[in-house]
Enzyme design. Structure first.
Site, mmCIF file in Angstrom:
data_model
loop_
_atom_site.group_PDB
_atom_site.id
_atom_site.type_symbol
_atom_site.label_atom_id
_atom_site.label_comp_id
_atom_site.label_asym_id
_atom_site.label_seq_id
_atom_site.Cartn_x
_atom_site.Cartn_y
_atom_site.Cartn_z
ATOM 1 N N ASP A 131 27.055 49.348 41.301
ATOM 2 C CA ASP A 131 27.909 48.188 41.610
ATOM 3 C C ASP A 131 27.668 47.683 43.019
ATOM 4 O OD1 ASP A 131 29.019 48.363 39.126
ATOM 5 O OD2 ASP A 131 30.871 49.317 39.770
ATOM 6 N N CYS A 195 43.734 42.593 24.002
ATOM 7 C CA CYS A 195 43.721 42.021 25.356
ATOM 8 C C CYS A 195 45.015 41.244 25.616
ATOM 9 C CB CYS A 195 42.520 41.098 25.531
ATOM 10 S SG CYS A 195 42.429 40.372 27.184
ATOM 11 N N CYS A 238 42.849 47.193 34.188
ATOM 12 C CA CYS A 238 43.460 47.240 32.865
ATOM 13 C C CYS A 238 42.518 47.987 31.935
ATOM 14 C CB CYS A 238 43.698 45.822 32.349
ATOM 15 S SG CYS A 238 44.387 45.730 30.675
ATOM 16 N N CYS A 245 39.808 51.240 21.488
ATOM 17 C CA CYS A 245 38.492 51.328 20.854
ATOM 18 C C CYS A 245 38.344 52.646 20.093
ATOM 19 C CB CYS A 245 37.390 51.223 21.901
ATOM 20 S SG CYS A 245 35.730 51.374 21.206
#
Length: 346
Positions: A131, A195, A238, A245
């Site tokens: 990242d 979501c 979040c 999943c």
């Protein structure tokens, strides 16, 4: 040295350094580049100007690091054991951020892997990433056989779900590449349906401007009022799309000490965290990924959470104590929270 033998050794060294999986990919991301450019053209990156600044370079590793031929992709699991509390008074922090900042740990392990390679082959071109630069890590990891892109846009693995970090080594070594994974989402749409803000606008399509992780971490200004009630008590990131999943039922808890929960962030209340002074925030969050958003945005996020919490004397008192805060950003979100409770009580 035989390339296949070296690749096998690299994977073995990676596992000994704490990575759960290592794969090797070529750097042809021409199939991913149009999707990236379309995402940017739609403005779905929001205030993340660094995404637009680098543009297509993310999909062209050799432009970022000249001489790059391969990407060594590494997976490190971070899931911690224990059940999640659904208490409305709790401040929900994304699981990945409850321990120490993963960036430093992964970079150090990736560099250690490079040193082992160098001991075997001599000096070679390489650069490590976690990242930290314009890298399409999901696309590369999928090509390296570590998993496939789920409909929520995160990488999914059949044996590990998605509770993991990714790191990459760009290298000039012409190593043999691994076979990409096939996709296994099928007709499942659990992540899309879960979501809270409908940020996943369709399979493999994420409008970051609506994503709670973006709003609580990357977004620097006021959170749009229409989205605040949907954020609930999530104050940093979040996990909803991952939590539902089915593949995450196979994820195994990590034994990495750095990923252990710190500061009680798996059970701390909104009121408790909102009471921290700036000095307490800096001290407690030293070494945490949360520290990078700063105290002001931390209070902003908590004010939204308190505005969505069940009304109580403790919540009201906590908000009133910050009503005259020096930051206009904090004051505005506190006013909104107080108005929510006043409306609920009328």
């Amino acid at each position: 040295m035989d390339g296949a033998a070296l690749a096998a050794e690299i994977k073995q060294w990676g596992r000994s350094l704490g990575f759960q999986a290592v794969g090797i990919a070529d750097c042809d991301l021409s199939a991913a580049e149009p999707r990236l450019l379309e995402w940017l053209a739609r403005g779905w990156h929001g205030e993340m100007q660094y995404m637009a600044r680098h543009g297509a370079r993310r999909a062209r590793p050799a432009e970022l690091v000249p001489g790059t031929l391969r990407a060594i992709c590494c997976r490190m699991d971070y899931l911690q054991a224990g059940r999640e509390s659904d208490a409305a008074q709790r401040a929900v922090v994304a699981r990945y951020a409850r321990g120490r900042d993963y960036h430093r740990l992964l970079r150090a392990r990736l560099q250690a892997l490079c040193e082992r390679i160098e001991e075997r082959v001599g000096a070679f071109g390489h650069r490590v990433f976690c990242d930290s630069a314009p890298v399409l890590e999901v696309a590369l990891a999928a090509k390296a056989g570590l998993g496939w892109r789920g409909k929520h846009t995160l990488l999914l693995s059949r044996e590990a779900g998605s509770w993991f970090f990714l790191g990459e080594i760009y290298t000039s070594l012409a190593l043999p590449v691994d076979v990409p994974s096939s996709e296994h989402c099928g007709s499942c749409a659990a992540c899309i349906e879960a979501c809270p803000t409908r940020a996943i606008v369709g399979p493999y399509q994420l409008d970051a401007r609506r994503c709670i992780s973006y709003l609580t971490i990357e977004h620097r200004s006021a959170i749009p009022e229409e989205l605040r009630p949907l954020i609930g008590n999530r104050v940093y990131g979040c996990d909803d799309c991952q939590a539902v999943c089915p593949w995450n039922s196979f994820a195994q808890p990590s034994s990495e000490p750095d990923f252990a929960v710190r500061n009680g962030l798996d059970r701390a209340t909104l009121v408790e965290l909102f009471a921290w002074t700036e000095t307490e925030f800096d001290e407690r969050m030293r070494g945490s990924a949360i520290r990078r958003i700063g105290y002001e945005r931390w209070l902003r996020n908590l004010a939204v959470g308190l505005g969505n919490a069940p009304s109580s004397a403790a919540v009201s008192a906590a908000l009133h104590k910050r009503a005259d805060h020096a930051s206009a950003l904090v004051r505005e979100h506190v006013r909104w929270a107080l108005a929510r409770h006043a409306q609920a009580g009328s």
